[in-house]
Design a protein around this motif. Sequence first.
Motif, PDB file in Angstrom:
ATOM      1  N   LEU A 328       9.067  -5.553  -8.528  1.00  0.00           N
ATOM      2  CA  LEU A 328       8.124  -6.009  -9.553  1.00  0.00           C
ATOM      3  C   LEU A 328       8.527  -5.524 -10.941  1.00  0.00           C
ATOM      4  O   LEU A 328       8.358  -6.241 -11.937  1.00  0.00           O
ATOM      5  CB  LEU A 328       6.711  -5.541  -9.194  1.00  0.00           C
ATOM      6  N   LEU A 329       9.064  -4.300 -11.016  1.00  0.00           N
ATOM      7  CA  LEU A 329       9.548  -3.801 -12.306  1.00  0.00           C
ATOM      8  C   LEU A 329      10.722  -4.631 -12.809  1.00  0.00           C
ATOM      9  O   LEU A 329      10.831  -4.933 -13.996  1.00  0.00           O
ATOM     10  CB  LEU A 329       9.977  -2.339 -12.177  1.00  0.00           C
ATOM     11  N   ARG A 330      11.603  -5.008 -11.907  1.00  0.00           N
ATOM     12  CA  ARG A 330      12.822  -5.729 -12.290  1.00  0.00           C
ATOM     13  C   ARG A 330      12.541  -7.197 -12.631  1.00  0.00           C
ATOM     14  O   ARG A 330      13.058  -7.723 -13.617  1.00  0.00           O
ATOM     15  CB  ARG A 330      13.829  -5.645 -11.139  1.00  0.00           C
ATOM     16  N   LYS A 331      11.715  -7.853 -11.828  1.00  0.00           N
ATOM     17  CA  LYS A 331      11.553  -9.304 -11.970  1.00  0.00           C
ATOM     18  C   LYS A 331      10.299  -9.699 -12.743  1.00  0.00           C
ATOM     19  O   LYS A 331      10.173 -10.859 -13.172  1.00  0.00           O
ATOM     20  CB  LYS A 331      11.535  -9.975 -10.591  1.00  0.00           C
ATOM     21  N   GLY A 332       9.356  -8.782 -12.917  1.00  0.00           N
ATOM     22  CA  GLY A 332       8.138  -9.118 -13.646  1.00  0.00           C
ATOM     23  C   GLY A 332       7.379 -10.256 -13.015  1.00  0.00           C
ATOM     24  O   GLY A 332       6.833 -11.135 -13.721  1.00  0.00           O
ATOM     25  N   ASP A 333       7.302 -10.260 -11.694  1.00  0.00           N
ATOM     26  CA  ASP A 333       6.678 -11.352 -10.943  1.00  0.00           C
ATOM     27  C   ASP A 333       5.158 -11.201 -10.957  1.00  0.00           C
ATOM     28  O   ASP A 333       4.559 -10.612 -10.055  1.00  0.00           O
ATOM     29  CB  ASP A 333       7.220 -11.343  -9.512  1.00  0.00           C
ATOM     30  N   THR A 334       4.543 -11.761 -11.994  1.00  0.00           N
ATOM     31  CA  THR A 334       3.094 -11.622 -12.157  1.00  0.00           C
ATOM     32  C   THR A 334       2.334 -12.244 -10.999  1.00  0.00           C
ATOM     33  O   THR A 334       1.321 -11.689 -10.523  1.00  0.00           O
ATOM     34  CB  THR A 334       2.640 -12.265 -13.482  1.00  0.00           C
ATOM     35  N   ALA A 335       2.783 -13.398 -10.522  1.00  0.00           N
ATOM     36  CA  ALA A 335       2.083 -14.085  -9.431  1.00  0.00           C
ATOM     37  C   ALA A 335       2.098 -13.240  -8.161  1.00  0.00           C
ATOM     38  O   ALA A 335       1.073 -13.124  -7.472  1.00  0.00           O
ATOM     39  CB  ALA A 335       2.726 -15.448  -9.177  1.00  0.00           C
ATOM     40  N   ALA A 336       3.256 -12.652  -7.846  1.00  0.00           N
ATOM     41  CA  ALA A 336       3.345 -11.811  -6.646  1.00  0.00           C
ATOM     42  C   ALA A 336       2.456 -10.585  -6.780  1.00  0.00           C
ATOM     43  O   ALA A 336       1.777 -10.181  -5.823  1.00  0.00           O
ATOM     44  CB  ALA A 336       4.792 -11.393  -6.409  1.00  0.00           C
ATOM     45  N   LEU A 337       2.442  -9.968  -7.957  1.00  0.00           N
ATOM     46  CA  LEU A 337       1.597  -8.798  -8.190  1.00  0.00           C
ATOM     47  C   LEU A 337       0.126  -9.165  -8.069  1.00  0.00           C
ATOM     48  O   LEU A 337      -0.657  -8.432  -7.456  1.00  0.00           O
ATOM     49  CB  LEU A 337       1.882  -8.206  -9.568  1.00  0.00           C
ATOM     50  N   SER A 338      -0.257 -10.294  -8.616  1.00  0.00           N
ATOM     51  CA  SER A 338      -1.649 -10.728  -8.543  1.00  0.00           C
ATOM     52  C   SER A 338      -2.078 -10.930  -7.096  1.00  0.00           C
ATOM     53  O   SER A 338      -3.157 -10.483  -6.687  1.00  0.00           O
ATOM     54  CB  SER A 338      -1.833 -12.025  -9.336  1.00  0.00           C
ATOM     55  N   ARG A 339      -1.219 -11.602  -6.321  1.00  0.00           N
ATOM     56  CA  ARG A 339      -1.546 -11.816  -4.903  1.00  0.00           C
ATOM     57  C   ARG A 339      -1.658 -10.477  -4.171  1.00  0.00           C
ATOM     58  O   ARG A 339      -2.544 -10.292  -3.323  1.00  0.00           O
ATOM     59  CB  ARG A 339      -0.471 -12.680  -4.237  1.00  0.00           C
ATOM     60  N   TYR A 340      -0.774  -9.552  -4.509  1.00  0.00           N
ATOM     61  CA  TYR A 340      -0.766  -8.257  -3.826  1.00  0.00           C
ATOM     62  C   TYR A 340      -2.036  -7.463  -4.146  1.00  0.00           C
ATOM     63  O   TYR A 340      -2.659  -6.882  -3.247  1.00  0.00           O
ATOM     64  CB  TYR A 340       0.474  -7.481  -4.254  1.00  0.00           C
ATOM     65  N   LEU A 341      -2.412  -7.432  -5.410  1.00  0.00           N
ATOM     66  CA  LEU A 341      -3.624  -6.703  -5.790  1.00  0.00           C
ATOM     67  C   LEU A 341      -4.865  -7.302  -5.138  1.00  0.00           C
ATOM     68  O   LEU A 341      -5.777  -6.577  -4.719  1.00  0.00           O
ATOM     69  CB  LEU A 341      -3.770  -6.701  -7.310  1.00  0.00           C
ATOM     70  N   GLU A 342      -4.902  -8.618  -5.031  1.00  0.00           N
ATOM     71  CA  GLU A 342      -6.040  -9.255  -4.368  1.00  0.00           C
ATOM     72  C   GLU A 342      -6.065  -8.901  -2.887  1.00  0.00           C
ATOM     73  O   GLU A 342      -7.133  -8.677  -2.307  1.00  0.00           O
ATOM     74  CB  GLU A 342      -5.969 -10.767  -4.573  1.00  0.00           C
ATOM     75  N   PHE A 343      -4.895  -8.855  -2.264  1.00  0.00           N
ATOM     76  CA  PHE A 343      -4.829  -8.451  -0.859  1.00  0.00           C
ATOM     77  C   PHE A 343      -5.316  -7.014  -0.691  1.00  0.00           C
ATOM     78  O   PHE A 343      -6.132  -6.717   0.195  1.00  0.00           O
ATOM     79  CB  PHE A 343      -3.383  -8.571  -0.353  1.00  0.00           C
ATOM     80  N   LEU A 344      -4.826  -6.107  -1.539  1.00  0.00           N
ATOM     81  CA  LEU A 344      -5.194  -4.698  -1.417  1.00  0.00           C
ATOM     82  C   LEU A 344      -6.680  -4.476  -1.649  1.00  0.00           C
ATOM     83  O   LEU A 344      -7.289  -3.584  -1.050  1.00  0.00           O
ATOM     84  CB  LEU A 344      -4.379  -3.855  -2.403  1.00  0.00           C
TER      85      LEU A 344
END
Length: 521
Positions: A328-344
């Motif tokens: 996430l630091l390298r690619k700045g994948d906002t969509a993946a981070l958003s999905r992950y936070l919603e899962f958590l």
Amino acid sequence: MNRFLLLLLLACASVHAYGAKLNVSRPQGISLEISTSPDYVRVQVPTELLERRAYAEVSKAVRQFKHPVVRSMLLQGFSFGRGDTTHEIAIQIAVHVQHILGKSDCTVRIRMLLPLMSLANPRAVIAGSKANCDVGGDIAMLTDLSAKLSQSISDGIRNTNTSLPAVEMFKEPALAPLGSMVLANGDICLDSAGRDNLCLRLVWPTGVLDSALNAIASLAPAGHQPVDAAALAPLLTKLEEIAPYKDSVRYPGFRYPAKRSGHDYDDGDMSIFGGLLCSVGVEVACELVRRAQRESTGQFWRSPDNIGNWSYENQFSGDQFTGVINYLLRKGDTAALSRYLEFLSLQRHYLPDPVLRFGIASKSCLQDREFTCVLQGEEWFWLNFLANRHGLTQLVPADERDPAKKYGHSWDLLPYRAAFAEANYELHLVGVQIWTLQKAGITSPAIRQAAAIMASRQPLNPFYLLLHLGKDQRVANVVSQKCTTNLSNNEDEWAWERNESKQAWKNSMRWDCIFVIRALQ
């Protein structure tokens, strides 16, 4: 009094630091509470480790009788007695024995003594045992069964030096000054699963801890000169040609890095290694981590082909989490981070289970029988860091937005973790945290000191040297010596997570070498 807590990585735990506010710790961990005035540590040892030893000795003793069948054996109790110079541990075991002459129910009590000791050679002395048996049937003719069982157990274990959980790091020359401690007192305490632990309070003279850490850091190898990256190019090219790839089953046509042993591929740890490789620009590794997330739920798994794999006792872990953070630091994948936070946000669980409710925490997976997915201070630091960067703060649970306050999280603990973690994968995980901080542009004297301590303890580990020295020719020289292009049937080690004495680079998966060499470019 300045206090903080560490989860110490000794024989059976993963490293995690936590503070006085922490309600949940990893089971099987050995925790330390450290104070600077005077210096002391409070060591927490799972009693299960001691119970297993006693259980084994009882089983061995019972087998000495002719034709016995041990139908059941139950650990009934555990008690702790305090003394000025020696502590006594009493373990009680119920044994149901079926013999050709009848049945017997016995209660066995074993005494273990913990004398004043050095952590370089911690021992428990099993001082004796006593058995009381209720006999039935013709076995009653063996009226001395209790005495025979007691004597049999005592003969087997009396005055036997029994090792406590490994504290091998205190045998390292750099850490030897920390090895001499005095056991002051102790008690029974509970871990996060509500299980008994033995808590011991060990003492150093005031100021020894910080002085020792400074001395250890000062032993780290010095820099040589700026790296000649061009000289490494041929080796890098060859390694990238021969490094093993796994053909994905889930994504036909996609091949990603993995370990290889013969014709078998192991991708169970590729989220962490893929994330590290992604951080140095290996794009196929970035894609590996991206595809390890199930988009419909947001959950990350150990690798793309492990999505939906319920055969692992621990579907994910804190080390795999660090790989995701590096991606996430390298690619700045906002969509993946958003999905992950919603899962958590949906993974709030009572620990150890909904009945006992010893604590409550978020998890990064759906199945972790060893609590490896429990999110604590470090994980929430990174999730908050990334959420703030991507404007997703609202997706972080309100009670997890200040990990310093809730968990006592502080990167100032890193030097202690670098010193106390056992020199294998546990120490490597400390290094991964330092690497991740460096990639995020975060630095401090404590972070730099931690890197120096790691390089001091394992001065021929190129990853640790890289953390300490950066792009230095000394790192290049070491990695060139260890990373060869010789063909091998086993490419199943990320060598930098092993103790140097294991010579794991001889079975390098190649990707570990590619990681360091790319980091030097």
